[in-house]
Design an enzyme around this catalytic site. Structure first.
Site, PDB file in Angstrom:
ATOM      1  CB  CYS A  57       5.895  31.853  87.735  1.00  0.00           C
ATOM      2  SG  CYS A  57       5.634  33.595  87.419  1.00  0.00           S
ATOM      3  CB  CYS A  86       4.495  34.292  90.235  1.00  0.00           C
ATOM      4  SG  CYS A  86       4.068  34.183  88.520  1.00  0.00           S
ATOM      5  CG  ASP A  87       5.955  31.687  92.951  1.00  0.00           C
ATOM      6  OD1 ASP A  87       4.952  32.331  93.292  1.00  0.00           O
ATOM      7  OD2 ASP A  87       5.914  30.639  92.292  1.00  0.00           O
TER       8      ASP A  87
END
Ligand code: NAP
Length: 309
Positions: free
Chosen positions: A133, A136-137
């Site tokens: 992701c 997300c990261d």
């Protein structure tokens, strides 16, 4: 036991759309979700292909959908369905919390999950350089060199997103043709800090405590090349997340739930909506569409059951 007319497994775009249509039909929906609402779309940076909305973040879209369903009275319960049972009047879903949920009809909208490369160290290095992701990261890799594996829309979007933060992005794809949208591909080709590495796949991971590089194998020659990167974003598609429902309905050879255009499965009273079902096009718009179709089919099923009894 909690009682609904329609039980919905999954609070992604298909499940929440179904909940909206169930509630608007005067029936009660309980939506069971094991993670967070929104499904895959919650991690999509920008949605630009949903009819009527020029541009919106996946998070804002999912949050609006959740708010709309909840506002209409749908009960969204954060509990993972770990078992399903057929009863005389419908179905009982068993939640991981120990709670049970009963309904006259069931809509499976559990979506799909990220496919893994299946190479050594992939699980161990998750969160230490391996990610599925980018939104997300991605921030953890600010100023660093990273790679993205994949050739679909997710990989193109991930590479574009990461190019804003990372010093360099290598887009690794196993062949020359891309599945992703040509417009997005062209935009990516114009980025100076993005390099395309075609006809290659990542076959080995380097680093013990954290990722220090990847080894790519040329898909035509078998030649191996090392690439020092601190992040690898795997964006090679999804697999159906049919879970416990697989036992109740027919699935195809890949595990997708076989359902027709009315979202009916092999089991009367069970409907499948969104990415988890067999279909040609898996998009946000088609997931929402499935949700509406499945909800109305489920309500019709309940009405027919009521008039027959
Ligand atoms: P996808 O379209 O299925 O693409 C997966 C990519 O990964 C393909 O290019 C495939 O290569 C490659 N791949 C598969 N298995 C691999 C392996 N074992 N090793 C190396 N490469 C592998 O998946 P996606 O990009 O996640 O998209 C899924 C669906 O969501 C699509 O319908 C997509 O259009 C949609 N989506 C839409 C949006 C949007 O509309 N904004 C955003 C994201 C996703 P091959 O091409 O060689 O098979």
């Amino acid at each position: 036991m909690k009682q609904a007319d329609v039980l919905i497994a999954g609070a992604g775009p298909a499940g929440l759309s179904a909940a909206i249509y169930v509630q608007r039909s005067g029936k009660k929906a309980i939506v069971l979700e094991g993670n967070t609402y929104g499904g895959q779309i919650i991690n999509t940076p920008e949605v630009e292909n949903y009819p009527g909305i020029q541009k919106i973040s996946g998070f804002d879209f999912a949050t609006a959908l959740y708010g709309q369903a909840a506002g209409l009275g749908a009960e969204v319960v954060f509990d993972r369905g770990i078992g399903v049972e057929k009863t005389a009047g419908g179905f009982i879903l068993k939640g991981a919390s120990g709670e049970e949920y009963a309904g006259s009809a069931l809509i499976i909208a559990t979506g799909a999950r990220n496919r893994h490369l299946g190479i050594s160290g992939e699980d161990e290095l998750l969160g230490r350089g391996i990610s599925y992701c980018a939104t997300c990261d991605g921030a953890f890799f600010k100023g660093k060199e990273v790679a993205v594996q994949g050739g679909g829309n997710t990989a193109l979007e991930d590479a574009m997103f990461l190019s804003q933060y990372c010093s360099h992005v290598y887009l690794i794809h196993r062949r020359e043709g891309f599945r992703g949208e040509p417009g997005q591909l062209e935009a990516l080709r114009k980025k100076e800090n993005v390099t395309f590495l075609l006809n290659r796949t990542v076959t080995e991971l380097e680093g013990a405590e954290k990722l220090t590089g990847v080894v790519m194998t040329d898909t035509r020659t078998g030649e191996k090349t090392s690439l020092p990167v601190s992040g690898l974003f795997v964006a090679i598609g999804q697999e159906p997340d049919a879970g416990v429902f697989r036992e109740m309905v027919s699935v195809d050879e890949k595990g997708y739930i076989i359902a027709d255009e009315s979202c009916r499965t092999s089991e009367p009273g069970i409907f499948a909506a969104g990415d988890v079902r067999t279909k040609e096009v898996r998009q946000l718009a088609t997931a929402a569409s499935d949700g509406a179709v499945a909800a109305l089919a489920a309500v019709k099923h309940i009405t027919e059951m009521e008039s027959a009894s």
